[in-house]
Design a protein around this motif. Sequence first.
Motif, mmCIF file in Angstrom:
data_model
loop_
_atom_site.group_PDB
_atom_site.id
_atom_site.type_symbol
_atom_site.label_atom_id
_atom_site.label_comp_id
_atom_site.label_asym_id
_atom_site.label_seq_id
_atom_site.Cartn_x
_atom_site.Cartn_y
_atom_site.Cartn_z
ATOM 1 N N PRO A 47 3.309 13.291 -61.477
ATOM 2 C CA PRO A 47 2.530 12.340 -62.279
ATOM 3 C C PRO A 47 1.036 12.669 -62.237
ATOM 4 C CG PRO A 47 4.109 11.170 -60.917
ATOM 5 C CD PRO A 47 4.133 12.601 -60.474
ATOM 6 N N ILE A 48 0.370 12.421 -63.349
ATOM 7 C CA ILE A 48 -1.083 12.570 -63.404
ATOM 8 C C ILE A 48 -1.681 11.234 -63.824
ATOM 9 C CG2 ILE A 48 -1.012 15.056 -63.865
ATOM 10 C CD1 ILE A 48 -1.691 14.458 -66.775
ATOM 11 N N LEU A 49 -2.861 10.954 -63.304
ATOM 12 C CA LEU A 49 -3.557 9.711 -63.611
ATOM 13 C C LEU A 49 -5.037 10.006 -63.720
ATOM 14 C CD1 LEU A 49 -3.710 6.619 -63.952
ATOM 15 C CD2 LEU A 49 -3.929 6.483 -61.450
ATOM 16 N N PRO A 99 -8.644 8.511 -49.735
ATOM 17 C CA PRO A 99 -8.168 8.295 -48.355
ATOM 18 C C PRO A 99 -7.129 7.171 -48.260
ATOM 19 C CG PRO A 99 -10.563 8.433 -48.400
ATOM 20 C CD PRO A 99 -10.101 8.391 -49.824
ATOM 21 N N LEU A 100 -7.266 6.134 -49.085
ATOM 22 C CA LEU A 100 -6.302 5.029 -49.075
ATOM 23 C C LEU A 100 -4.944 5.494 -49.583
ATOM 24 C CD1 LEU A 100 -8.678 2.273 -50.502
ATOM 25 C CD2 LEU A 100 -7.941 2.546 -48.111
ATOM 26 N N LEU A 101 -4.938 6.328 -50.612
ATOM 27 C CA LEU A 101 -3.681 6.864 -51.136
ATOM 28 C C LEU A 101 -3.014 7.774 -50.106
ATOM 29 C CD1 LEU A 101 -4.839 7.644 -54.788
ATOM 30 C CD2 LEU A 101 -3.413 5.724 -54.018
ATOM 31 N N LYS A 102 -3.820 8.571 -49.430
ATOM 32 C CA LYS A 102 -3.276 9.455 -48.387
ATOM 33 C C LYS A 102 -2.672 8.632 -47.239
ATOM 34 C CE LYS A 102 -5.315 13.268 -47.300
ATOM 35 N NZ LYS A 102 -4.462 14.396 -47.547
ATOM 36 N N GLN A 103 -3.300 7.504 -46.896
ATOM 37 C CA GLN A 103 -2.750 6.619 -45.861
ATOM 38 C C GLN A 103 -1.388 6.077 -46.261
ATOM 39 O OE1 GLN A 103 -5.627 3.521 -45.123
ATOM 40 N NE2 GLN A 103 -7.118 4.934 -44.269
ATOM 41 N N ASN A 104 -1.131 5.997 -47.564
ATOM 42 C CA ASN A 104 0.150 5.528 -48.072
ATOM 43 C C ASN A 104 1.141 6.669 -48.261
ATOM 44 O OD1 ASN A 104 0.301 2.496 -48.866
ATOM 45 N ND2 ASN A 104 -1.802 3.126 -49.295
ATOM 46 N N GLY A 105 0.801 7.848 -47.768
ATOM 47 C CA GLY A 105 1.722 8.968 -47.790
ATOM 48 C C GLY A 105 1.688 9.818 -49.045
ATOM 49 N N LEU A 106 0.772 9.528 -49.964
ATOM 50 C CA LEU A 106 0.687 10.338 -51.175
ATOM 51 C C LEU A 106 -0.104 11.618 -50.905
ATOM 52 C CD1 LEU A 106 -0.055 7.658 -53.901
ATOM 53 C CD2 LEU A 106 1.898 9.183 -53.861
ATOM 54 N N ARG A 107 0.406 12.713 -51.418
ATOM 55 C CA ARG A 107 -0.306 13.997 -51.360
ATOM 56 C C ARG A 107 -1.020 14.153 -52.698
ATOM 57 N NH1 ARG A 107 4.871 17.384 -50.232
ATOM 58 N NH2 ARG A 107 5.421 16.010 -51.946
ATOM 59 N N ILE A 108 -2.356 14.213 -52.637
ATOM 60 C CA ILE A 108 -3.195 14.098 -53.820
ATOM 61 C C ILE A 108 -3.860 15.423 -54.167
ATOM 62 C CG2 ILE A 108 -5.221 12.909 -54.792
ATOM 63 C CD1 ILE A 108 -2.858 11.049 -54.215
ATOM 64 N N GLY A 109 -3.782 15.788 -55.435
ATOM 65 C CA GLY A 109 -4.580 16.877 -55.986
ATOM 66 C C GLY A 109 -5.560 16.275 -56.967
ATOM 67 N N LEU A 155 2.426 18.362 -54.031
ATOM 68 C CA LEU A 155 1.694 17.159 -54.425
ATOM 69 C C LEU A 155 2.626 16.069 -54.921
ATOM 70 C CD1 LEU A 155 -1.253 18.800 -56.428
ATOM 71 C CD2 LEU A 155 -1.254 18.041 -54.043
ATOM 72 N N ASP A 156 2.164 14.822 -54.781
ATOM 73 C CA ASP A 156 2.859 13.667 -55.347
ATOM 74 C C ASP A 156 2.150 13.149 -56.591
ATOM 75 O OD1 ASP A 156 4.862 13.372 -53.258
ATOM 76 O OD2 ASP A 156 3.189 12.766 -51.980
ATOM 77 N N VAL A 159 -0.361 3.121 -55.984
ATOM 78 C CA VAL A 159 0.826 3.311 -55.125
ATOM 79 C C VAL A 159 2.021 2.596 -55.740
ATOM 80 C CG1 VAL A 159 1.844 2.746 -52.879
ATOM 81 C CG2 VAL A 159 -0.456 3.727 -52.997
ATOM 82 N N ASP A 160 1.812 1.353 -56.166
ATOM 83 C CA ASP A 160 2.911 0.594 -56.768
ATOM 84 C C ASP A 160 3.427 1.276 -58.022
ATOM 85 O OD1 ASP A 160 4.603 -1.838 -57.076
ATOM 86 O OD2 ASP A 160 3.368 -2.101 -58.875
ATOM 87 N N ARG A 161 2.521 1.704 -58.864
ATOM 88 C CA ARG A 161 2.903 2.298 -60.149
ATOM 89 C C ARG A 161 3.561 3.670 -59.991
ATOM 90 N NH1 ARG A 161 1.203 0.972 -65.654
ATOM 91 N NH2 ARG A 161 2.139 2.592 -66.891
ATOM 92 N N PHE A 162 2.995 4.509 -59.131
ATOM 93 C CA PHE A 162 3.466 5.894 -59.054
ATOM 94 C C PHE A 162 4.500 6.131 -57.950
ATOM 95 C CE2 PHE A 162 -0.272 6.143 -61.627
ATOM 96 C CZ PHE A 162 0.156 6.954 -62.649
ATOM 97 N N MET A 163 4.457 5.409 -56.858
ATOM 98 C CA MET A 163 5.490 5.556 -55.826
ATOM 99 C C MET A 163 6.796 4.937 -56.309
ATOM 100 S SD MET A 163 4.312 7.472 -53.537
ATOM 101 C CE MET A 163 5.469 7.368 -52.217
ATOM 102 N N ARG A 164 6.669 3.838 -57.063
ATOM 103 C CA ARG A 164 7.866 3.206 -57.633
ATOM 104 C C ARG A 164 8.529 4.171 -58.608
ATOM 105 N NH1 ARG A 164 6.896 -1.703 -61.396
ATOM 106 N NH2 ARG A 164 5.310 -0.180 -61.726
ATOM 107 N N GLN A 165 7.741 4.826 -59.474
ATOM 108 C CA GLN A 165 8.286 5.798 -60.417
ATOM 109 C C GLN A 165 8.942 6.955 -59.686
ATOM 110 O OE1 GLN A 165 5.235 7.230 -63.042
ATOM 111 N NE2 GLN A 165 5.237 5.386 -64.296
#
Length: 176
Positions: free
Chosen positions: A7-9, A28-38, A101-102, A167-173
């Motif tokens: 996904p891209i945002l 940093p908040l997204l990374k704390q939720n386990g997302l790997r960000i590019g 990446l997530d 996180v809600d929008r993209f982790m749910r997807q």
Amino acid sequence: MQHALVPILGFAAYSGVGKTTLLSQIIPLLKQNGLRIGLIKHGHHNFDVDVPGKDSYRLRQAGASPVLIVSKQRRAIITEIVPEQEPRLDEQLKFLDQSELDLVLIEGFKSESFPKIELHRAGLDHPLLYVNDTNIIAIACDGILDIPASLVQLDINQPKQVAAFIVDRFMRQKSC
């Protein structure tokens, strides 16, 4: 986007609204939720990530392109775009290794078609972008706006709220 493997945002706004500031707070908040960000950032000006006088700079100036600089901490690839042309996001996604990446966050490229959060500050008196961009899924602003119910309104000064929305929008997807 044909070359988006995850996904891209995007974060779309006029200059000076605070895209980089908000992104530096939510990553940093997204990374704390386990997302790997590019991240891909569109620059509107000529820039140079290499340092004049260094070997890699001299070799690039001599005509090598691309130039890959690598150490045990990081890697950078510098490629000259010839002939000069405005970059297209989908083309740039080909150069980003998305395999680990997530989510890829995009700063800029506001005229292209992909999901975006619009950033808006009422005091700057810029027109709202969502009116002409059906790809905007939320607006992060510093006040209350009268916007369609289909858009989510977020507080630009609450990075935790923006990160929770992502996180809600993209982790749910991702888990569906």
